[in-house]
Scaffold this motif. Structure first.
Motif, short mmCIF file in Angstrom:
data_model
loop_
_atom_site.label_atom_id
_atom_site.label_comp_id
_atom_site.label_asym_id
_atom_site.label_seq_id
_atom_site.Cartn_x
_atom_site.Cartn_y
_atom_site.Cartn_z
N ASP A 50 0.18 -10.08 -4.25
CA ASP A 50 1.46 -9.75 -4.87
C ASP A 50 1.31 -9.13 -6.26
N CYS A 51 0.26 -9.50 -7.00
CA CYS A 51 0.15 -9.07 -8.39
C CYS A 51 -0.47 -7.69 -8.54
N ALA A 52 -1.02 -7.13 -7.46
CA ALA A 52 -1.76 -5.88 -7.54
C ALA A 52 -0.87 -4.67 -7.29
N GLN A 53 -1.21 -3.57 -7.94
CA GLN A 53 -0.51 -2.30 -7.74
C GLN A 53 -1.56 -1.22 -7.52
N PHE A 54 -1.46 -0.51 -6.42
CA PHE A 54 -2.42 0.55 -6.13
C PHE A 54 -2.14 1.78 -6.98
N ARG A 55 -3.20 2.29 -7.59
CA ARG A 55 -3.05 3.48 -8.44
C ARG A 55 -2.62 4.69 -7.62
N ASN A 56 -3.21 4.85 -6.47
CA ASN A 56 -2.93 6.01 -5.63
C ASN A 56 -2.64 5.56 -4.19
N PRO A 57 -1.45 5.00 -3.97
CA PRO A 57 -1.12 4.54 -2.61
C PRO A 57 -1.05 5.70 -1.63
N LYS A 58 -1.36 5.41 -0.40
CA LYS A 58 -1.29 6.43 0.64
C LYS A 58 0.17 6.83 0.88
N PRO A 59 0.40 8.03 1.40
CA PRO A 59 1.78 8.45 1.69
C PRO A 59 2.48 7.45 2.59
N GLY A 60 3.69 7.07 2.20
CA GLY A 60 4.46 6.12 2.98
C GLY A 60 4.11 4.67 2.72
N HIS A 61 3.11 4.42 1.87
CA HIS A 61 2.71 3.05 1.55
C HIS A 61 3.24 2.68 0.17
N PRO A 62 3.84 1.51 0.01
CA PRO A 62 4.32 1.12 -1.32
C PRO A 62 3.15 0.79 -2.24
N PRO A 63 3.30 1.03 -3.54
CA PRO A 63 2.21 0.70 -4.48
C PRO A 63 1.96 -0.79 -4.60
N VAL A 64 3.00 -1.61 -4.38
CA VAL A 64 2.86 -3.07 -4.41
C VAL A 64 3.23 -3.60 -3.02
N GLU A 65 2.30 -4.34 -2.41
CA GLU A 65 2.52 -4.87 -1.07
C GLU A 65 2.60 -6.39 -1.16
N GLN A 66 3.80 -6.92 -1.06
CA GLN A 66 4.02 -8.36 -1.26
C GLN A 66 4.31 -9.04 0.07
N LEU A 67 3.31 -9.00 0.95
CA LEU A 67 3.43 -9.61 2.26
C LEU A 67 2.26 -10.54 2.52
N TRP A 68 2.52 -11.57 3.31
CA TRP A 68 1.51 -12.56 3.65
C TRP A 68 0.30 -11.91 4.35
N TYR A 69 0.58 -11.07 5.36
CA TYR A 69 -0.53 -10.55 6.15
C TYR A 69 -1.33 -9.49 5.39
N THR A 70 -0.68 -8.71 4.52
CA THR A 70 -1.44 -7.72 3.75
C THR A 70 -2.33 -8.41 2.73
N GLY A 71 -1.86 -9.54 2.18
CA GLY A 71 -2.69 -10.30 1.27
C GLY A 71 -3.96 -10.79 1.94
N LYS A 72 -3.85 -11.20 3.20
CA LYS A 72 -5.02 -11.67 3.94
C LYS A 72 -5.99 -10.52 4.23
N ILE A 73 -5.46 -9.36 4.60
CA ILE A 73 -6.33 -8.21 4.89
C ILE A 73 -7.04 -7.75 3.63
N GLN A 74 -6.30 -7.70 2.51
CA GLN A 74 -6.92 -7.33 1.24
C GLN A 74 -8.05 -8.29 0.90
N ALA A 75 -7.82 -9.58 1.13
CA ALA A 75 -8.81 -10.60 0.79
C ALA A 75 -10.10 -10.43 1.60
#
Length: 441
Positions: free
Chosen positions: A273-298
């Motif tokens: 939740d605390c991270a912001q991507f500098r250059n998010p891909k098209p259609g992707h939000p710079p901040v992804e505050q979801l349970w499953y995306t946190g797990k994939i990032q980890a």
């Protein structure tokens, strides 16, 4: 090597678990919220009496010692990147070789007069849950501000305690900055059906205090005064960047990271939740505050820390939620308004709060689904979108993703009939027998 992780939510803990699977590094997790990791999405069920706190912990307390993951319950005051030290509130400084920031989110406040009164709160942390228990003691009425997912959770929680609740939503329909109009209208009706006083196109103007410094009423943007003893501020959350705000670790809305979840400081990473991507891909939000995306990032970050530098790849977007009795799943890109080059098909049950939406390109390739009031297998929807299947293929095989009809009614036949009526020239009606469809009703 000593790896320190600040934050024991799903992102921080998943990072720790995967580092342990890949290495014998020393791992320390620091959190001032709780001693052990718990499922944040289950907080509401503790309040509603469906679960106890210990039921929300995915791992037994002995798990951490057995897996040599050191837990520290304390508050981090300062990070010193040059000396690789961390200052804690109640303990001596600790050093690190690599640092992971997984500090989560904080509830939004927008400078409303009275927003810091007693009886006014958000709903994100375990401490918020404890505060809600105190704040709802002998409450006669509540007001919720903000029409997102946290707001609907709080509404259901208060409803379970028979607390009359007014729900202020600034949009013209509930959550229609995310949902298409039809879905937003359907959920709005369901909210009212459950006895919630839903006020659309209405914002909070001011919270009024009583003589003891506690909320006693709100004034809305329409000039109405609503008496209440609890005000839930649920107008979204923001990345928790307080720890790095005045440091050399770069941040904007969140802590800035690249596709490897690396900050601008060597050996310091951020995710969840605390991270912001500098250059998010098209259609992707710079901040992804979801349970499953946190797990994939980890999982990706653990590989990088353990020597195999790995990019974070989110895959097909997925989210799920529950609006009282209506379950919601979304896959791929389903915007509130179709973008250029997109077409959309919508089906709604005539008598029930159940609907389905299909989003596809002008050449009839699938790019997104919405399911309301029914369950659909993620792996099936993900495959359709990932492989860019055509509408013809999807309509032929849509039945594969529906759950066991013994427990969940299958509306495939109704959806297909509606599609054939809406797109008679696409010829699915004529091909229906060739599909050998087993219609389950």
């Amino acid at each position: 090597m000593h790896i320190v992780i600040i934050g024991n939510g799903v992102s921080g803990i998943t990072t720790a678990r995967h580092i342990r699977k890949l290495s014998d590094h020393t791992i320390t997790v620091i959190s001032s919220e709780t001693e052990h990791f718990f499922s944040r999405t289950a907080l509401m069920y503790i309040y509603m009496g469906h679960m106890k706190y210990e039921h929300t912990k995915p791992y037994e307390d002995w798990f951490w010692m057995k897996n040599r993951i050191n837990l520290i319950k304390d508050h981090v005051i300062t990070i010193h990147p040059k000396t690789k030290k961390i200052t804690l509130q109640n303990r001596d400084d600790i050093t690190y070789d690599k640092l992971v920031l997984a500090t989560g989110s904080v509830s939004n406040k927008f400078g409303w007069p009275g927003q810091d009164l007693e009886g006014v709160q958000g709903l994100y942390s375990y401490q918020d849950l404890e505060l809600l228990e105190r704040n709802t003691n002998q409450v006669n009425r509540a007001v919720i501000v903000g029409g997102g997912l946290i707001g609907i959770e709080l509404a259901e929680m208060l409803h379970s305690r028979h607390i009359p609740t007014t729900f202020l939503v600034r949009e013209s329909k509930y959550w229609n900055n995310i949902l298409p109009d039809e879905e937003a209208e359907l959920i709005g009706k369901h909210i009212r059906k459950n006895g919630i006083d839903l006020r659309l196109e209405t914002e909070l103007k001011e919270i009024i205090s009583d003589e003891n410094g506690r909320a006693k009423a709100v004034i809305t943007s329409t000039g109405e005064t609503i008496k209440c003893q609890l005000v839930g501020l649920t107008a979204g959350v923001s990345p928790n960047i307080q720890l790095v705000k005045d440091s050399e670790i770069e941040s904007q809305r969140g802590i800035l990271v690249n596709e490897y979840l690396e900050t601008n400081i060597e050996d310091i990473y951020a995710l969840g939740d605390c991270a912001q991507f500098r250059n998010p891909k098209p259609g992707h939000p710079p901040v992804e505050q979801l349970w499953y995306t946190g797990k994939i990032q980890a999982e990706a970050l653990a590989k990088t820390i353990c020597g195999k530098r790995t990019k974070y790849e989110r895959g097909i977007w997925f989210n799920s939620a529950k609006f009282f009795d209506v379950e919601y799943q979304t896959y791929g890109f389903v915007y509130n308004k179709p973008r250029e080059g997109e077409q959309t098909f919508y089906w709604e049950h005539p008598d029930k709060e159940i609907c389905f939406r299909l989003v596809f390109t002008t050449d009839f390739k699938i790019i997104g689904f919405n399911f309301f009031g029914m369950r659909y297998r993620q792996v099936t929807a993900d495959k359709f979108i990932r492989e860019e299947k055509t509408v013809e293929h999807v309509m032929q095989n849509l039945k594969e993703g529906f759950f066991d009809p013994e427990f969940y009614t299958n509306y495939y036949s109704d959806i297909l009939d509606a599609w054939n009526n809406a797109y008679p020239n696409y010829n699915i009606q004529q091909k229906r027998k060739k599909f050998s469809i087993n219609l389950l009703n």
